[in-house]
Enzyme design. Structure first.
Site, PDB file in Angstrom:
ATOM      1  CG  ASP A 219      -1.862   1.178   1.226  1.00 43.27           C
ATOM      2  OD1 ASP A 219      -2.836   1.154   0.448  1.00 43.27           O
ATOM      3  OD2 ASP A 219      -1.625   2.141   1.973  1.00 43.27           O
TER       4      ASP A 219
ATOM      5  CD  GLU B 254      -0.596   5.896   2.580  1.00 44.03           C
ATOM      6  OE1 GLU B 254      -1.205   6.882   2.116  1.00 44.03           O
ATOM      7  OE2 GLU B 254      -1.146   4.819   2.846  1.00 44.03           O
TER       8      GLU B 254
ATOM      9  CG  ASP C 224      -1.610   1.270  -4.153  1.00 41.13           C
ATOM     10  OD1 ASP C 224      -0.987   1.698  -3.186  1.00 41.13           O
ATOM     11  OD2 ASP C 224      -2.857   1.133  -4.151  1.00 41.13           O
TER      12      ASP C 224
ATOM     13  CG  HIS D 275      -5.321   7.783   4.733  1.00 40.55           C
ATOM     14  ND1 HIS D 275      -5.658   7.131   3.556  1.00 40.55           N
ATOM     15  CD2 HIS D 275      -6.465   8.386   5.166  1.00 40.55           C
ATOM     16  CE1 HIS D 275      -6.947   7.347   3.287  1.00 40.55           C
ATOM     17  NE2 HIS D 275      -7.463   8.094   4.251  1.00 40.55           N
TER      18      HIS D 275
ATOM     19  CG  ASP E 216      -3.639   2.346   5.041  1.00 42.68           C
ATOM     20  OD1 ASP E 216      -4.306   2.492   6.084  1.00 42.68           O
ATOM     21  OD2 ASP E 216      -3.470   3.266   4.209  1.00 42.68           O
TER      22      ASP E 216
HETATM   23  P1  AMP Z   1      -4.434   5.379   0.927  1.00 45.14           P
HETATM   24  O1  AMP Z   1      -3.701   4.136   0.567  1.00 45.14           O
HETATM   25  O2  AMP Z   1      -5.899   5.293   0.856  1.00 45.14           O
HETATM   26  O3  AMP Z   1      -3.967   5.759   2.286  1.00 45.14           O
HETATM   27  O4  AMP Z   1      -4.026   6.529  -0.066  1.00 45.14           O
HETATM   28  C1  AMP Z   1      -2.857   6.514  -0.844  1.00 45.14           C
HETATM   29  C2  AMP Z   1      -2.522   7.935  -1.231  1.00 45.14           C
HETATM   30  O5  AMP Z   1      -3.621   8.532  -1.943  1.00 45.14           O
HETATM   31  C3  AMP Z   1      -2.265   8.884  -0.081  1.00 45.14           C
HETATM   32  O6  AMP Z   1      -0.931   8.811   0.396  1.00 45.14           O
HETATM   33  C4  AMP Z   1      -2.534  10.215  -0.742  1.00 45.14           C
HETATM   34  O7  AMP Z   1      -1.464  10.607  -1.571  1.00 45.14           O
HETATM   35  C5  AMP Z   1      -3.729   9.898  -1.618  1.00 45.14           C
HETATM   36  N1  AMP Z   1      -4.996  10.149  -0.887  1.00 45.14           N
HETATM   37  C6  AMP Z   1      -5.711   9.268  -0.170  1.00 45.14           C
HETATM   38  N2  AMP Z   1      -6.801   9.846   0.349  1.00 45.14           N
HETATM   39  C7  AMP Z   1      -6.770  11.139  -0.042  1.00 45.14           C
HETATM   40  C8  AMP Z   1      -7.625  12.262   0.160  1.00 45.14           C
HETATM   41  N3  AMP Z   1      -8.746  12.184   0.889  1.00 45.14           N
HETATM   42  N4  AMP Z   1      -7.267  13.450  -0.422  1.00 45.14           N
HETATM   43  C9  AMP Z   1      -6.158  13.550  -1.172  1.00 45.14           C
HETATM   44  N5  AMP Z   1      -5.313  12.517  -1.393  1.00 45.14           N
HETATM   45  C10 AMP Z   1      -5.610  11.327  -0.845  1.00 45.14           C
HETATM   46 MG    MG Z   2      -2.656   3.801   2.473  1.00 44.29          MG
HETATM   47 MG    MG Z   3      -3.867   2.609  -0.569  1.00 44.26          MG
END
Ligand code: AMP
Ligand code: MG
Ligand code: MG
Length: 281
Positions: free
Chosen positions: A13, A15, A117, A178, A183
Site C-alpha cells: 500500500d 502513500e 497503486d 493512511h 493500511d
Molecule cells: P491510501 O492508501 O488510501 O492511504 O491513499 C494513498 C494515497 O492517496 C495517499 O498517500 C494520498 O497521496 C492519496 N490520498 C488518499 N486519500 C486522499 C484524500 N482524501 N485526499 C487527497 N489525497 C488522498
Molecule cells: Mg494507504
Molecule cells: Mg492505498
C-alpha cells in the site's frame, strides 16, 4: 479452509505526496510498505517498511502530513525511490520469491486495496524517477485487487473502502488509516478473514502496456538509423512515430533477426533496442 492457488500474497500500500485538491505533478511515493502472507497458514511472515524521499516536491504539504501522519523528517532522511525499489526486489528474493520469469520459487502475487497503486502511482513513479525506468519488473505487471475478492463474498452491493470492508467483516481498524504499514496490516486482516470464509485469491488485474514507461529505440530504415522515444507502447504509435521520423509510410518493424515486432513484444522493449523499419512496397 479451502486450499489457495498461490503460496504467498504480498500486501502492498503506497502513500504518496498529495494536497487537498489536486496532487502535485508528478505525484511521488513517500511510503513503500509490504507484508508477506503465507497463504497455507494465513500467517504474516515478514514486513518490509520504509519511507521514500520525494525529489520533485520534497516538501510535504500540511494536508499530506495530516492525512498520512508522515513527517517531513521521515522523508528527508529516507532513500529515494530507485534505492527503495532495489531493496524491495532484494527483500522478495530473500524470501525465495522470483522477480523475473527465469527465477524459480513459490507462487505469489502482490495484493492491493484498489488498483490505484499499480495502475496510476507506480507508472508515474517509474517514469519520473532518476534514472527513469524503461520497463516494469514482472511482480508489478499483474496483481490482486482485494476489492474484487471481497466483492465475491459481498455480492452485488457497492464495495466500500478499507474501513468499510473491515466493518462488514466484523473487524476493527487498527493503527492510523493512511499510514502505509498500518493500511497493510489492516488489509492483511481482510485477506485472512476472506480466506477463512473460503474465498480464493487469484490475479484480478493487469497493467495495460499503454501505461508502461517510454522507451528509447534505435530504428534503421533504408540504412538511416535514428533514435525514437516511444511514449505510448502500441503498434499504431510505433508504426506512426516511425513513419513520421522517416517521412515514409512504415508498415512493419522487425528485430535484427527478421522477426516482426508485435503487440506481445511491446512490454519487453528496453532502451537501446535496435529495430528495422520496412516501408510500403
Ligand atoms: P491510501 O492508501 O488510501 O492511504 O491513499 C494513498 C494515497 O492517496 C495517499 O498517500 C494520498 O497521496 C492519496 N490520498 C488518499 N486519500 C486522499 C484524500 N482524501 N485526499 C487527497 N489525497 C488522498
Ligand atoms: Mg494507504
Ligand atoms: Mg492505498
Amino acid at each position: 479452509m479451502h486450499s489457495q492457488p498461490l503460496d504467498y500474497v504480498v500486501v502492498l500500500d503506497f502513500e504518496a505526496t498529495c494536497d487537498d485538491k489536486n496532487p502535485p505533478v508528478p505525484q511521488e511515493i513517500i511510503e513503500f510498505p509490504s507484508i508477506l502472507v503465507n497463504m497455507k497458514t494465513l500467517e504474516p511472515e515478514d514486513e518490509f517498511s520504509t519511507f521514500v524521499r520525494p525529489v520533485h516536491h520534497p516538501i510535504l504539504t500540511d494536508f499530506c502530513k495530516e492525512l498520512t501522519s508522515i513527517t517531513q523528517e521521515q522523508v528527508d532522511t529516507a532513500p529515494t525511490f530507485s534505492e527503495v525499489f532495489e531493496q524491495y526486489m532484494a527483500w522478495l528474493r530473500s524470501h525465495g520469491l522470483p522477480v523475473t520469469p527465469e527465477e524459480e520459487g513459490p507462487s505469489y502475487a502482490i495484493l492491493l486495496c484498489g488498483d490505484w497503486d499499480f495502475r496510476i502511482m507506480l507508472p508515474t513513479q517509474l517514469e519520473t524517477c532518476e534514472p527513469a525506468f524503461d520497463y516494469v519488473p514482472h511482480p508489478f505487471r499483474q496483481w490482486i485487487n482485494v476489492k474484487r475478492i471481497f466483492e465475491r463474498w459481498y455480492g452485488k452491493r457497492k464495495v466500500p473502502g478499507m474501513p468499510g470492508m473491515l466493518r462488514a467483516l466484523g473487524l476493527k481498524l487498527t493503527g492510523r488509516h493512511h499510514r502505509g504499514i498500518d493500511d497493510c496490516r489492516n488489509i492483511t486482516k481482510i485477506v485472512q478473514a476472506l480466506a477463512t470464509r473460503g474465498l480464493s485469491f487469484d490475479i484480478t488485474s493487469e497493467l495495460s502496456v499503454r501505461r508502461y514507461p517510454p522507451v528509447d529505440l534505435s530504428i534503421t530504415f533504408n540504412g538511416d538509423t535514428q533514435t525514437l522515444t516511444l511514449g505510448k507502447r502500441s503498434m499504431s504509435s510505433l508504426l506512426g512515430s516511425t513513419s513520421s521520423l522517416f517521412r515514409r509510410e512504415v508498415v512493419q518493424v522487425q528485430f535484427p533477426d527478421g522477426a516482426e515486432v508485435t503487440e506481445a513484444d511491446l512490454p519487453d522493449l528496453r532502451n537501446g533496442t535496435s529495430l528495422n523499419a520496412l516501408g510500403k512496397e
